[in-house]
Design a protein around this motif. Structure first.
Motif, PDB file in Angstrom:
ATOM      1  N   SER A   6       6.064 -13.803  12.279  1.00  0.00           N
ATOM      2  CA  SER A   6       6.444 -12.384  12.376  1.00  0.00           C
ATOM      3  C   SER A   6       7.868 -12.228  12.891  1.00  0.00           C
ATOM      4  O   SER A   6       8.654 -11.457  12.332  1.00  0.00           O
ATOM      5  CB  SER A   6       5.487 -11.631  13.307  1.00  0.00           C
ATOM      6  N   TYR A   9      10.519 -13.461  10.138  1.00  0.00           N
ATOM      7  CA  TYR A   9      10.813 -12.494   9.073  1.00  0.00           C
ATOM      8  C   TYR A   9      11.460 -11.229   9.623  1.00  0.00           C
ATOM      9  O   TYR A   9      12.302 -10.621   8.969  1.00  0.00           O
ATOM     10  CB  TYR A   9       9.548 -12.165   8.275  1.00  0.00           C
ATOM     11  N   GLN A  25       8.621  -2.717   5.477  1.00  0.00           N
ATOM     12  CA  GLN A  25       8.661  -2.900   4.020  1.00  0.00           C
ATOM     13  C   GLN A  25       9.382  -4.189   3.644  1.00  0.00           C
ATOM     14  O   GLN A  25       8.923  -4.950   2.791  1.00  0.00           O
ATOM     15  CB  GLN A  25       9.359  -1.721   3.353  1.00  0.00           C
ATOM     16  N   GLY A  28       7.491  -7.471   4.154  1.00  0.00           N
ATOM     17  CA  GLY A  28       6.580  -7.715   3.041  1.00  0.00           C
ATOM     18  C   GLY A  28       7.296  -8.307   1.840  1.00  0.00           C
ATOM     19  O   GLY A  28       6.820  -9.266   1.232  1.00  0.00           O
ATOM     20  N   LYS A  29       8.474  -7.767   1.517  1.00  0.00           N
ATOM     21  CA  LYS A  29       9.257  -8.286   0.384  1.00  0.00           C
ATOM     22  C   LYS A  29       9.745  -9.700   0.653  1.00  0.00           C
ATOM     23  O   LYS A  29       9.630 -10.578  -0.193  1.00  0.00           O
ATOM     24  CB  LYS A  29      10.473  -7.387   0.124  1.00  0.00           C
ATOM     25  N   SER A  31       8.622 -11.973   2.548  1.00  0.00           N
ATOM     26  CA  SER A  31       7.557 -12.974   2.629  1.00  0.00           C
ATOM     27  C   SER A  31       6.690 -12.990   1.365  1.00  0.00           C
ATOM     28  O   SER A  31       5.654 -13.640   1.348  1.00  0.00           O
ATOM     29  CB  SER A  31       6.675 -12.706   3.848  1.00  0.00           C
ATOM     30  N   ALA A  33       4.821 -10.742   0.309  1.00  0.00           N
ATOM     31  CA  ALA A  33       3.574 -10.093   0.729  1.00  0.00           C
ATOM     32  C   ALA A  33       2.605 -11.040   1.432  1.00  0.00           C
ATOM     33  O   ALA A  33       1.446 -10.706   1.626  1.00  0.00           O
ATOM     34  CB  ALA A  33       2.893  -9.388  -0.437  1.00  0.00           C
ATOM     35  N   THR A  36       2.237  -9.023   6.212  1.00  0.00           N
ATOM     36  CA  THR A  36       2.412  -7.574   6.280  1.00  0.00           C
ATOM     37  C   THR A  36       2.546  -7.214   7.752  1.00  0.00           C
ATOM     38  O   THR A  36       1.782  -7.698   8.583  1.00  0.00           O
ATOM     39  CB  THR A  36       1.227  -6.815   5.648  1.00  0.00           C
TER      40      THR A  36
END
Length: 99
Positions: A6, A9, A25, A28-29, A31, A33, A36
């Motif tokens: 976490s 990212y 957002q 998510g991109k 990684s 998705a 999250t």
């Protein structure tokens, strides 16, 4: 220093200025998705990283706080990237020796 996925990212996406919802957002991109990030995690990381001087408040526009990574945060991120690359190198070397 090994960091959580976490945090990895989170710092990665803050290489460009973003506000909280955008951070969620973009994680998510970045990684694909796999990860999250919910609001609790995101705003918890914002508070912790501000305290640790890994990110800073760049500006506030229309009641949205825009954050960006600091040089200290970039150093932590780069250290993790280097650690991951070294692990991949060692794994590939080991697999190559087994063939």
């Amino acid at each position: 220093m090994e960091i959580t996925p976490s945090l990895f990212y989170f710092l990665l996406v803050l290489t460009k200025p973003l506000h909280g919802y955008q951070i969620m957002q973009e994680v998510g991109k970045a990684s694909s998705a796999v990860l999250t990030m919910g609001a609790g995690t995101c705003y918890g990381l914002i508070a912790k990283c501000l305290d640790d001087k890994l990110i800073r408040l760049k500006e506030e526009k229309l009641r949205k706080k825009i954050y960006e990574i600091t040089p200290k945060g970039r150093k932590i991120l780069q250290g993790e990237l280097d650690r991951m690359a070294y692990q991949l190198h060692l794994a590939n070397k080991y697999l190559g020796e087994k063939e």
